[in-house]
Design a protein around this motif. Structure first.
Motif, PDB file in Angstrom:
ATOM      1  N   PHE A 218      50.925  56.380  25.328  1.00 18.73           N
ATOM      2  CA  PHE A 218      49.768  55.570  24.945  1.00 18.73           C
ATOM      3  C   PHE A 218      50.188  54.115  24.872  1.00 18.73           C
ATOM      4  CE2 PHE A 218      47.045  53.362  21.937  1.00 18.73           C
ATOM      5  CZ  PHE A 218      45.772  53.819  22.246  1.00 18.73           C
ATOM      6  N   ALA A 219      49.391  53.221  25.447  1.00 18.00           N
ATOM      7  CA  ALA A 219      49.660  51.784  25.389  1.00 18.00           C
ATOM      8  C   ALA A 219      48.452  51.068  24.807  1.00 18.00           C
ATOM      9  CB  ALA A 219      49.980  51.237  26.771  1.00 18.00           C
ATOM     10  N   GLY A 220      48.674  50.286  23.772  1.00 15.68           N
ATOM     11  CA  GLY A 220      47.592  49.528  23.147  1.00 15.68           C
ATOM     12  C   GLY A 220      48.174  48.566  22.125  1.00 15.68           C
ATOM     13  N   THR A 221      47.391  47.584  21.700  1.00 19.03           N
ATOM     14  CA  THR A 221      47.907  46.592  20.760  1.00 19.03           C
ATOM     15  C   THR A 221      46.972  46.293  19.594  1.00 19.03           C
ATOM     16  OG1 THR A 221      49.299  45.571  22.471  1.00 19.03           O
ATOM     17  CG2 THR A 221      48.788  44.225  20.538  1.00 19.03           C
TER      18      THR A 221
ATOM     19  N   PRO B 229      56.176  50.399  39.990  1.00 19.63           N
ATOM     20  CA  PRO B 229      56.067  51.865  40.092  1.00 19.63           C
ATOM     21  C   PRO B 229      55.565  52.570  38.826  1.00 19.63           C
ATOM     22  CG  PRO B 229      58.322  51.271  39.651  1.00 19.63           C
ATOM     23  CD  PRO B 229      57.571  49.963  39.798  1.00 19.63           C
ATOM     24  N   LEU B 230      55.329  51.788  37.747  1.00 16.23           N
ATOM     25  CA  LEU B 230      54.874  52.417  36.502  1.00 16.23           C
ATOM     26  C   LEU B 230      53.502  53.065  36.668  1.00 16.23           C
ATOM     27  CD1 LEU B 230      55.294  53.030  33.522  1.00 16.23           C
ATOM     28  CD2 LEU B 230      54.380  50.751  32.989  1.00 16.23           C
ATOM     29  N   LEU B 231      52.661  52.461  37.493  1.00 18.00           N
ATOM     30  CA  LEU B 231      51.303  52.966  37.664  1.00 18.00           C
ATOM     31  C   LEU B 231      51.277  54.435  38.090  1.00 18.00           C
ATOM     32  CD1 LEU B 231      48.332  52.000  37.521  1.00 18.00           C
ATOM     33  CD2 LEU B 231      48.509  51.407  39.939  1.00 18.00           C
TER      34      LEU B 231
ATOM     35  N   HIS C  59      49.636  62.299  36.420  1.00 20.73           N
ATOM     36  CA  HIS C  59      48.205  62.042  36.585  1.00 20.73           C
ATOM     37  C   HIS C  59      47.875  60.552  36.535  1.00 20.73           C
ATOM     38  CE1 HIS C  59      47.041  66.286  36.402  1.00 20.73           C
ATOM     39  NE2 HIS C  59      47.923  66.422  35.421  1.00 20.73           N
ATOM     40  N   GLY C  60      48.876  59.699  36.675  1.00 22.34           N
ATOM     41  CA  GLY C  60      48.622  58.273  36.615  1.00 22.34           C
ATOM     42  C   GLY C  60      48.227  57.809  35.219  1.00 22.34           C
TER      43      GLY C  60
ATOM     44  N   GLY D 184      49.345  58.613  31.422  1.00 19.04           N
ATOM     45  CA  GLY D 184      49.380  57.380  30.642  1.00 19.04           C
ATOM     46  C   GLY D 184      47.970  57.016  30.213  1.00 19.04           C
ATOM     47  N   VAL D 185      47.840  56.568  28.974  1.00 22.27           N
ATOM     48  CA  VAL D 185      46.536  56.174  28.425  1.00 22.27           C
ATOM     49  C   VAL D 185      46.667  54.757  27.891  1.00 22.27           C
ATOM     50  CG1 VAL D 185      44.754  56.686  26.726  1.00 22.27           C
ATOM     51  CG2 VAL D 185      46.041  58.562  27.785  1.00 22.27           C
ATOM     52  N   ILE D 186      45.763  53.872  28.315  1.00 21.50           N
ATOM     53  CA  ILE D 186      45.871  52.476  27.891  1.00 21.50           C
ATOM     54  C   ILE D 186      44.537  52.009  27.324  1.00 21.50           C
ATOM     55  CG2 ILE D 186      45.342  51.576  30.207  1.00 21.50           C
ATOM     56  CD1 ILE D 186      47.456  49.350  29.598  1.00 21.50           C
TER      57      ILE D 186
END
Length: 305
Positions: A5-8, A93-95, A100-101, A81-83
């Protein structure tokens, strides 16, 4: 599934909590580095970092998703990945690192308002309806196929922060459902249809009030730029903030002219006046417009002069 998970900011916290309470494993939470806050500029973890700590989740703090962060995420072998409002771009290449991207919870009805400030731009434009969309992240800006969306009628007078808070709560269960569907293999994404509009980050100039404009357009602008960067004009050459205003049925005034109308403090525009409710003169804190007006030494104040 195994998630990253990515968020701020605070608006990403409901999504993190929704996913943490579900059946999936959050292998790591990526958030931006501690930032100075308050008058003393104390380094403070982001709201997402604080929530992750409360939830006992491992945190990766980074201002850019560079090669080092990519390697750390790849080592976790995430499946998805969830943003949500991380504040940085996910590039290859992180994408394509998760199986499942990446999916993104975005606070607009795509393709309207692609970019960093969708809610603010929607309010400035006077959109009566906005919403939240969950879409597949691709290299192009907010252009991926949409899994799900939820519409939201904008309440009269609501500011961008109020609408963002509402969409954060509305979007978190929507996001969780899409994650569940991806895990079950039942998720279906649809290409975006319609005219795309762009929502670049707001700058200080976006809050500058031209009081010769239409009153309704000014109300939309005030709502969209509150609390940041703030709606502002000048009084006697110093910056003057308008924190909240509402329509008024008082007799017209010249643009910028401030006067009392009964118990109301009104300001002239290019059309009908606006009622000033809360203001912030230069060097002072927020105050009731009536208190400010009664304390003036001049009998003929003009904003923007």
């Amino acid at each position: 599934m195994r998630l990253v998970f990515a968020g701020t900011p605070a608006v990403a916290v409901p999504s993190l909590r929704a996913l943490a309470s579900g059946p999936h494993e959050i292998a790591a939470v990526v958030t931006r580095s501690d930032a100075p806050r308050g008058r003393k500029r104390v380094l403070t973890p982001s709201p997402v970092a604080q929530a992750a700590d409360e939830l006992g989740l491992p945190v990766i703090k980074a201002d850019r998703l560079d090669a080092d962060v990519t390697a750390r995420i790849a080592a976790l072998e995430p499946q998805l990945g969830v943003i949500v409002a991380y504040g940085g771009l996910v590039r290859e290449p992180l994408l394509s690192t998760p199986a499942h991207g990446w999916i993104n919870l975005h606070f607009s009805l795509l393709p309207r308002w692609r970019g960093a400030a969708p809610v603010q731009r929607a309010l400035i434009a006077g959109d009566a309806v906005t919403g939240a969309s969950v879409f597949q992240l691709v290299a192009a800006l907010d252009a991926g196929d949409v899994f799900a969306e939820e519409r939201y009628a904008v309440p009269s007078g609501a500011t961008s922060s109020e609408v963002l808070d509402a969409l954060a709560e509305l979007g978190s269960p929507l996001l969780a459902r899409v994650v569940d569907d991806i895990a079950a293999g039942t998720a279906v994404a649809t290409p975006q249809a319609g005219e795309a509009t762009v929502a670049p980050k707001l700058v200080l100039a976006d809050g500058a009030l031209d009081l010769t404009r239409d009153a309704e357009a000014l109300l939309h602008q005030i709502a969209g730029v509150t609390p940041e960067p703030g709606a502002h004009t000048t009084l006697d050459g110093a910056r003057f903030k308008v924190l909240r205003a509402t329509p008024s049925d008082a007799p017209p005034l010249p643009p910028g002219r401030v006067a009392a109308s009964g118990r109301d403090v009104i300001v002239g525009t290019g059309t009908t006046p606006l009622r000033l409710e809360s203001v912030q003169p230069a060097g002072k804190g927020a105050m009731d417009a009536g208190d400010w007006f009664r304390g003036l030494r001049t009998s003929d104040p003009v904003l923007g002069a």
